[in-house]
Structure formats: C-alpha cells, structure tokens
Design an enzyme around this catalytic site. Structure first.
Site, PDB file in Angstrom:
ATOM      1  CG  HIS A  11      -6.015   1.714   5.158  1.00  0.00           C
ATOM      2  ND1 HIS A  11      -5.536   2.681   6.000  1.00  0.00           N
ATOM      3  CD2 HIS A  11      -5.005   0.839   4.965  1.00  0.00           C
ATOM      4  CE1 HIS A  11      -4.262   2.398   6.292  1.00  0.00           C
ATOM      5  NE2 HIS A  11      -3.926   1.288   5.677  1.00  0.00           N
ATOM      6  CD  GLU A  49      -3.581  -2.798   7.314  1.00  0.00           C
ATOM      7  OE1 GLU A  49      -2.441  -2.961   6.889  1.00  0.00           O
ATOM      8  OE2 GLU A  49      -4.298  -1.844   6.998  1.00  0.00           O
ATOM      9  CG  ASN A  96      -1.728   1.201   1.425  1.00  0.00           C
ATOM     10  OD1 ASN A  96      -1.814   2.028   0.514  1.00  0.00           O
ATOM     11  ND2 ASN A  96      -2.349   1.351   2.589  1.00  0.00           N
TER      12      ASN A  96
HETATM   13  P1  PGA Z   1       2.431   0.448   7.744  1.00  0.00           P
HETATM   14  O1  PGA Z   1       0.976   0.517   7.102  1.00  0.00           O
HETATM   15  O2  PGA Z   1       3.118  -0.769   7.152  1.00  0.00           O
HETATM   16  O3  PGA Z   1       3.090   1.730   7.327  1.00  0.00           O
HETATM   17  O4  PGA Z   1       2.259   0.328   9.212  1.00  0.00           O
HETATM   18  C1  PGA Z   1       0.220  -0.626   6.870  1.00  0.00           C
HETATM   19  C2  PGA Z   1      -1.023  -0.250   6.138  1.00  0.00           C
HETATM   20  O5  PGA Z   1      -1.464   0.880   6.281  1.00  0.00           O
HETATM   21  O6  PGA Z   1      -1.589  -1.050   5.387  1.00  0.00           O
END
Ligand code: PGA
Length: 255
Positions: free
Chosen positions: A100, A172, A13
């Site tokens: 998200h 997440e 992402n």
């Molecule tokens: P990060 O983000 O790896 O920067 O913690 C993960 C995401 O937002 O999918």
C-alpha cells in the site's frame, strides 16, 4: 469491450480510522447489508490488526471476507510488533494488502520487502492484493507507466503462483490516495489495461484490477464501467457508514 470478469469487488481499507468497538459495531451493521447483495458483488473489509479477529468473527459465514492491511514476511519469531500472514490466515483472513502506498511512502517499504510479503502471503494461503501507483512527481513527469511497471515486475517476476490463487492488483495513484482528488477514469482504465497485459506476461494469468484513490459514491459507476477495472479499494469513505453504504448501493445500481 467485454469485461474480463463480471465479478465486482468492493474492498474497504479501514486504515487506522476505527477502534475496536467502532469496528465491531460497523461490521455488524454491514453484515445485514451484505446479506442483500447480488452474488457477483464481493465485499471485503481490511480492519486494523487490533480489530481483525473480532471483525472476522462477525463476518464468518456471511459471504464477505476480511483481509490484513499489512503482514510481516516471517511466519513466527522475535519480531516485536509484527503480525505474520500465517497468523492472519489462522484468524480467518482471505486477503492481504501488500505494498500500500502508505506503507511504501510513510514506512519506507521497498519493492524487495513487498516481494517478501507477496511470497509469505501466498505461502499462508491468502490472496495478496498488490497495491501499485505512481507519485505526484512521477505523474507530472509523464513517468506513471514506468513507475507502476517497476513495482509490478518486482512483485511478480519469477514468482511461482499457486494455480488456485487469483491475482489481484489495486491501481492506486499515490497522489489520489486520501487527497479527495480522483484519477480520471480514462487514465485509470489505460493503466489497468497495461497492468493486466504486464502481469499476464509475467505469470501467464490475467489479474483482476481494482482502482483505489478517493473513490466516492458519485464516481463509483463511472469507474466500474471501465472494461479493465473490476472493483474498488476504498479508504476514508469506507470507514464511515453513510459513505460506504452509498458506495455499495451505487455499485449495485450500476450493474
Ligand atoms: P482513499 O484511500 O479512498 O482514502 O483515497 C484508498 C486506499 O488507501 O486504499
């Protein structure tokens, strides 16, 4: 315990980190790496809306996929600034992130809107990657499972799922996204097992669960070794060549 899915998903992402020229350059570099990956590793990149079609052109026919970071739920019309799931599909998208934590918390996206987006993404023939996760407050209060359950139920309950479309959920934890603090693999595994059971109860199908939140090359092997976690969704570390290549190599080495 046996993995429910031997396929491993490495999803990048790129958020709002790379401009058009940087995105195209990185996509071309990645394309060369992708050609060397084993068949069971599936890579997908989620570029900015601006870079989407250029990156999709680079990856066309490469075996790697492109996805939307966000979509609007109406297919076309007077919605200044929005891009529909159909438009992403016509530009070569295979996946779309939905719900998200940055959308939920910085743009106040509700479970209801997430559900509308899920439906629009499915209608457009894309695979939604539903992102769920508890806040730091919910985590501290021991309410993580309830918080995630509410998000999962709102997204899937009563949703008619097309038989051919895989179900993908990214767990997440909000407190782990972009903070450098990763969820313990044991806790991520417990949550992923719960998500699988819950989604199976709601849809009749077992989802594929990815973990996201401060994944780094040193944590890839441990997280992918968990039986209910089939891949990773990486933000910051996926938008830099060195760290993303290291993550890919660690994932391949962990096979
Ligand atoms: P990060 O983000 O790896 O920067 O913690 C993960 C995401 O937002 O999918």
């Amino acid at each position: 315990m046996k993995k429910n899915n031997p396929q491993k998903y490495l999803f990048a992402n790129w958020k709002m980190y790379l401009d058009l020229a940087q995105s195209v350059k990185f996509a071309n570099e990645l394309k060369k790496e992708v050609a060397k990956l084993p068949d069971n590793i599936k890579l997908a990149v989620f570029p900015s809306n601006l870079a989407f079609s250029s990156v999709a052109e680079v990856f066309a026919g490469s075996g790697s996929a492109v996805g939307a970071q966000n979509v609007y739920w109406v297919s076309e019309g007077g919605y200044t600034g929005e891009v529909s799931a159909q438009m992403f599909a016509s530009a070569g998208a295979q996946f779309a992130l939905v719900g998200h934590s940055e959308r939920r918390h910085q743009f106040h996206e509700t479970n209801h809107e997430v559900r509308l987006k899920m439906e629009a993404i499915l209608d457009a023939g894309l695979t939604p990657v539903l992102c769920v996760g508890e806040t730091a407050k919910e985590h501290k209060a021991g309410e993580a499972h309830e918080a995630v359950e509410a998000q999962v139920r709102a997204a899937y309950a009563g949703l008619k799922w097309p038989a051919k479309c895989p179900i993908m959920v990214a767990y997440e934890p909000v407190w782990a996204v972009g903070t450098g603090v990763m969820c313990s693999p044991v806790d991520a595994e417990k949550m992923s097992a719960d998500i699988i059971a819950l989604v199976k109860g709601l849809t009749g199908t077992e989802p594929t669960v990815l973990y996201g939140g401060s994944v780094r090359s040193k944590s890839v092997a441990t997280i992918l070794a968990e039986p209910h976690i089939s891949g990773i969704l990486v933000g910051g570390a996926s938008a830099k060549k060195e760290s993303w290549m290291e993550i890919i190599h660690e994932a391949v080495a962990a096979q």
